[in-house]
Design an enzyme around this catalytic site. Structure first.
Site, PDB file in Angstrom:
ATOM      1  N   CYS A 129       0.806  -1.221   0.000  1.00  0.00           N
ATOM      2  CA  CYS A 129       0.000   0.000   0.000  1.00  0.00           C
ATOM      3  C   CYS A 129       0.841   1.273   0.000  1.00  0.00           C
ATOM      4  CB  CYS A 129      -0.952  -0.019   1.192  1.00  0.00           C
ATOM      5  SG  CYS A 129      -2.030  -1.469   1.175  1.00  0.00           S
ATOM      6  N   HIS A 147      -2.754   8.221   5.880  1.00  0.00           N
ATOM      7  CA  HIS A 147      -2.961   6.869   5.361  1.00  0.00           C
ATOM      8  C   HIS A 147      -4.358   6.425   5.786  1.00  0.00           C
ATOM      9  CE1 HIS A 147      -1.858   3.090   3.635  1.00  0.00           C
ATOM     10  NE2 HIS A 147      -1.956   2.427   4.763  1.00  0.00           N
ATOM     11  N   GLU A 157      -0.816   6.116  13.508  1.00  0.00           N
ATOM     12  CA  GLU A 157      -0.542   7.294  12.669  1.00  0.00           C
ATOM     13  C   GLU A 157      -0.762   8.576  13.468  1.00  0.00           C
ATOM     14  OE1 GLU A 157      -2.723   7.389   8.988  1.00  0.00           O
ATOM     15  OE2 GLU A 157      -1.391   8.905   8.133  1.00  0.00           O
ATOM     16  N   LYS A 165     -10.188   7.693   2.447  1.00  0.00           N
ATOM     17  CA  LYS A 165     -10.545   6.280   2.295  1.00  0.00           C
ATOM     18  C   LYS A 165     -11.993   6.001   2.710  1.00  0.00           C
ATOM     19  CE  LYS A 165      -5.900   4.291   2.338  1.00  0.00           C
ATOM     20  NZ  LYS A 165      -5.048   5.486   2.408  1.00  0.00           N
ATOM     21  N   HIS A 193      -9.829   1.619   0.272  1.00  0.00           N
ATOM     22  CA  HIS A 193      -8.366   1.607   0.232  1.00  0.00           C
ATOM     23  C   HIS A 193      -7.928   1.050  -1.120  1.00  0.00           C
ATOM     24  CE1 HIS A 193      -4.278   1.387   1.132  1.00  0.00           C
ATOM     25  NE2 HIS A 193      -4.282   0.703   2.273  1.00  0.00           N
ATOM     26  N   PHE A 229       1.903  -3.358   4.109  1.00  0.00           N
ATOM     27  CA  PHE A 229       2.240  -4.647   4.714  1.00  0.00           C
ATOM     28  C   PHE A 229       3.723  -4.938   4.478  1.00  0.00           C
ATOM     29  CE2 PHE A 229      -2.266  -6.711   4.388  1.00  0.00           C
ATOM     30  CZ  PHE A 229      -2.637  -6.034   5.527  1.00  0.00           C
TER      31      PHE A 229
END
Length: 405
Positions: free
Chosen positions: A161, A297, A308, A329, A334, A393
């Site tokens: 991502c 994010h 975050e 998002k 996402h 990830f």
């Protein structure tokens, strides 16, 4: 050191097929998440996603060629075409000094899934000869370079991502190091398939609000229960500053900082330390300026949104010193490897128009998420310096800082 500016933008996602309609929809709080139609989700625990609907790939490549490329490439070609037109490059552009930096988290998952079924049911002789060249992640850059004739570096980032953000930082490095004068950055993702949704659902990473898809992705809300898969593409034209000024280009902003880091912690659970170090690196490179906005994010997962928030407070010293933050998002879902470039495009349009797109679906405060998340709707603001975060990830992080000039 050579300076790098952005002179062209393009994007496609679940709320719009171009940058203007997409940005307006985001600011209006429209949500593109709905029940999945790409495949029958009846047997799945998760039945919702942010699909790009009513898109005809024959509008960006010859109809006979469409089957030779996976859907993520179709979407990438659409965004790249818009960015190229927006940049209005002169006909005498040196194409050997014009490169591509592409990104995708998964690439051609639909083709992989389809041809795996063909192998099992009809045998290896029936596998499509277009399968491999239409599914490889780097073929996004390959198709885009063929479409636009770029002959400079052709790079690909495959960093989950964070791929879209890393594609931008790789392009910046290429221009700074004089490997090219211009770079077309494009990242794209289309992994809404049975295997894709089933895989993320098996990890318990996705929201299961199947009966309320418009409110399923809720970044920073106390009742968030996971992310919603989206699809789309974003594209940017980057140029060396002096070249852009000399040709009288429209300049959306300058990239003044980028940071990259690894968590070295867990394959799927993000740490606080990794994102914080990426933010610090970008912030230091940018000269520690006053930040006017952070595009988060903000996945709508319990751990990411908490970490975050803490990482930004650690960067700037306190909650009170943090600028407004929002996550789009909630509107798009996402978009995985495409998220970074879509969000970078959104940041530059926010600076252009002086409007922060909102975080939708925020209803219940979380004591662990206590910043100004722009939840009241789009907010007018004088935006001169903005930051965009992406975390993937494997513990791979990327942060960009843009400045209006």
């Amino acid at each position: 050191m050579r300076r790098v500016v952005v002179t062209g933008l393009g994007m496609i996602n679940s709320v719009g097929h171009d940058k203007e309609s997409s940005f307006k929809a985001m600011c209006d709080g429209e949500c593109g998440i709905d029940t999945i139609t790409i495949f029958d989700p009846e047997k799945f625990s998760v039945k919702i996603a942010g699909e790009v609907k009513d898109f005809d790939p024959a509008t960006v490549m010859p109809p006979k060629e469409v089957k030779k490329a996976d859907r993520f490439i179709h979407l990438g070609l659409k965004a790249a075409e818009e960015a190229m037109a927006d940049a209005a490059l002169p006909e005498d552009t040196d194409m050997e000094r014009f490169g591509i930096s592409a990104g995708s988290g998964i690439g051609g998952l639909p083709s992989i899934e389809k041809n795996s079924v063909i192998l099992d049911t009809r045998g290896p002789r029936r596998i499509s000869p277009f399968f491999i060249p239409g599914a490889l992640v780097n073929m996004l850059g390959g198709f885009v370079s063929i479409a636009h004739g770029t002959k400079g570096p052709n790079l690909s980032s495959v960093t989950a991502c964070a791929a879209g953000t890393h594609a931008i930082s790789e392009a910046v490095k290429t221009i700074i190091c004089n490997g090219a004068d211009k770079m077309l950055v494009v990242s794209a993702e289309s992994a809404i398939t049975g295997v894709g949704v089933g895989g993320f659902a098996a990890m318990k990473a996705l929201s299961t609000r199947n009966d309320d898809p418009k409110h399923a992705s809720r970044p920073f809300d106390a009742d968030r229960d996971g992310f919603v898969m989206g699809e789309g593409a974003g594209a940017l034209i980057l140029e060396e500053y002096e070249d852009a000024v000399a040709r009288g280009a429209k300049i959306y902003g300058e990239i003044i900082g980028f940071g990259e880091s690894g968590d070295a912690n867990h394959i799927t659970t993000p740490s606080l330390d990794g994102p914080a170090r990426a933010m610090k690196a970008a912030y230091k490179m940018a000269g520690e300026p006053k930040l006017d906005y952070v595009n988060a994010h903000g996945t709508s997962t319990p751990v990411n949104d908490k970490n975050e928030t803490l990482a930004l407070k650690e960067l700037l010293g306190s909650k009170e010193k943090c600028p407004p933050m929002s996550s789009i998002k909630g509107q798009l879902g996402h978009c995985l490897g495409a998220a970074g470039s879509i969000e970078a495009v959104t940041c530059l349009m926010a600076m252009r128009d002086g409007i922060i797109p909102p975080t939708i679906n925020y209803e219940t405060p979380d004591e662990n998420c206590d910043l100004d998340y722009v939840t009241e709707g789009a907010r007018k603001a004088d935006l001169n310096i903005v930051m965009s975060n992406s975390f993937g990830f494997g513990g791979t992080n990327g942060v960009l800082i843009f400045k209006k000039i």
